[in-house]
Design an enzyme around this catalytic site. Structure first.
Site, PDB file in Angstrom:
ATOM      1  N   LYS A   1     -16.397  -5.936  15.358  1.00  0.00           N
ATOM      2  CA  LYS A   1     -15.736  -4.759  15.927  1.00  0.00           C
ATOM      3  C   LYS A   1     -16.726  -3.601  15.977  1.00  0.00           C
ATOM      4  CE  LYS A   1     -11.301  -3.842  14.895  1.00  0.00           C
ATOM      5  NZ  LYS A   1     -10.170  -3.561  13.939  1.00  0.00           N
TER       6      LYS A   1
HETATM    7  O1  G3P Z   1      -5.550  -2.382  14.000  1.00  0.00           O
HETATM    8  C1  G3P Z   1      -5.703  -1.009  13.853  1.00  0.00           C
HETATM    9  C2  G3P Z   1      -4.790  -0.530  12.823  1.00  0.00           C
HETATM   10  O2  G3P Z   1      -5.149  -1.024  11.577  1.00  0.00           O
HETATM   11  C3  G3P Z   1      -4.601   0.933  12.798  1.00  0.00           C
HETATM   12  O3  G3P Z   1      -3.298   1.111  12.501  1.00  0.00           O
HETATM   13  O4  G3P Z   1      -1.309   2.292  11.762  1.00  0.00           O
HETATM   14  O5  G3P Z   1      -3.612   3.101  11.082  1.00  0.00           O
HETATM   15  O6  G3P Z   1      -2.813   3.366  13.417  1.00  0.00           O
HETATM   16  P1  G3P Z   1      -2.737   2.567  12.165  1.00  0.00           P
END
Ligand code: G3P
Length: 215
Positions: free
Chosen positions: A84
Site C-alpha cells: 500500500k
Molecule cells: O481501510 C481503511 C480503514 O482502516 C480506515 O477506516 O474507519 O479509520 O476511516 P477508518
C-alpha cells in the site's frame, strides 16, 4: 466480489478465517499501531495463519525511493503481499516504479476520481477509496466508488477498486452494487452483513416444527 478483513488483530483474523468468508487482510499504520507489536511480526503472523490470503501492508517512508526500498523489503516476505502506497506524488511515483517489477500495489487514501485516475495510469493494481471518511464530511463515498469503477471499465484499465473505511452493512451491499471489486471490513461488520431477523425467526420455526416429525 471479494471481502477482506480490515484488521491486524490476530483474534479477528482467526475468527474471520473460521467464517470462511475472507480472501484477504488489509492493514495500515494505524491498524498496526493498535496491536502494540512490531510491524513485520504482525504481517508474518497473518501470512502464517491464512496461507491463501492476500495481505496488504503499507509503507511509511516519505520519498518515492525510500517507499520503493521499503516495498521491496516487505514484498520479499511473501508473494501474497500487496504494497500500500499513499496517494501522494511520491506514492504514485513509487507505484509506477514497482508496477513494472512484479510487485503488486494499492494506492490508498484515495478521496477523488482524479486521484484514482492518477494511480491507475501509474499501473497500480488496486485503488482504495476511503468511503466512510468521505461520508463523515457529507460527501458521497459510494458515489465516488461508482465513478471510479465506471471510469476504469470505460478505459479498460486493469486497476481494481478496494472500498475501504466501511462503517455499515448498508454500505457493504451498496459498494458492491456500485462496482467495488473488493470491500474491506472491520470484523464486526462481517457478522452484521449476514444478520437478518427473518432468518432467525425462520430457524426458530424450523426447530419447533422439526420435533413434530416422527422418527
Ligand atoms: O481501510 C481503511 C480503514 O482502516 C480506515 O477506516 O474507519 O479509520 O476511516 P477508518
Amino acid at each position: 466480489m471479494k471481502i477482506y478483513l480490515d484488521s491486524a488483530n490476530l483474534e479477528d483474523v482467526s475468527r474471520a478465517l473460521e467464517s470462511g468468508r475472507i480472501d484477504g487482510v488489509t492493514t495500515n499504520p494505524s491498524i498496526i499501531a493498535r496491536e502494540g507489536r512490531p510491524f513485520k511480526a504482525c504481517i508474518e503472523d497473518i501470512l502464517r495463519m491464512g496461507p491463501h490470503l492476500t495481505v496488504l501492508a503499507e509503507v511509511v517512508s516519505k520519498s518515492a525511493a525510500a517507499m520503493e526500498a521499503e516495498a521491496r523489503d516487505l514484498a520479499s516476505l511473501s508473494a501474497a503481499i500487496v504494497i500500500k502506497l499513499p496517494c501522494t506524488a511520491e506514492g504514485i511515483a513509487a507505484a509506477r516504479k514497482l508496477s513494472g517489477s512484479g510487485i503488486r500495489t494499492t494506492v490508498t487514501l484515495v478521496f477523488s476520481l482524479n486521484q484514482a485516475i492518477a494511480a491507475a495510469c501509474a499501473g497500480a493494481d488496486f485503488v482504495a477509496p476511503f468511503v466512510g471518511r468521505l461520508d463523515d464530511i457529507d460527501s458521497d463515498g459510494i458515489g465516488l466508488v461508482r465513478s471510479i469503477k465506471e471510469t476504469l471499465v470505460a478505459h479498460s484499465m486493469k486497476t481494481q477498486v478496494i472500498a475501504a473505511s466501511v462503517r455499515s452493512p448498508f454500505s457493504v451491499s451498496r459498494l458492491f452494487i456500485a462496482g467495488a471489486d473488493i470491500v474491506t471490513l472491520p470484523y464486526k461488520l462481517l457478522g452484521q452483513m449476514i444478520q437478518h431477523p427473518l432468518t432467525d425467526q425462520g430457524m426458530a420455526a424450523f426447530e419447533r416444527d422439526w420435533v413434530k416429525v416422527p422418527d
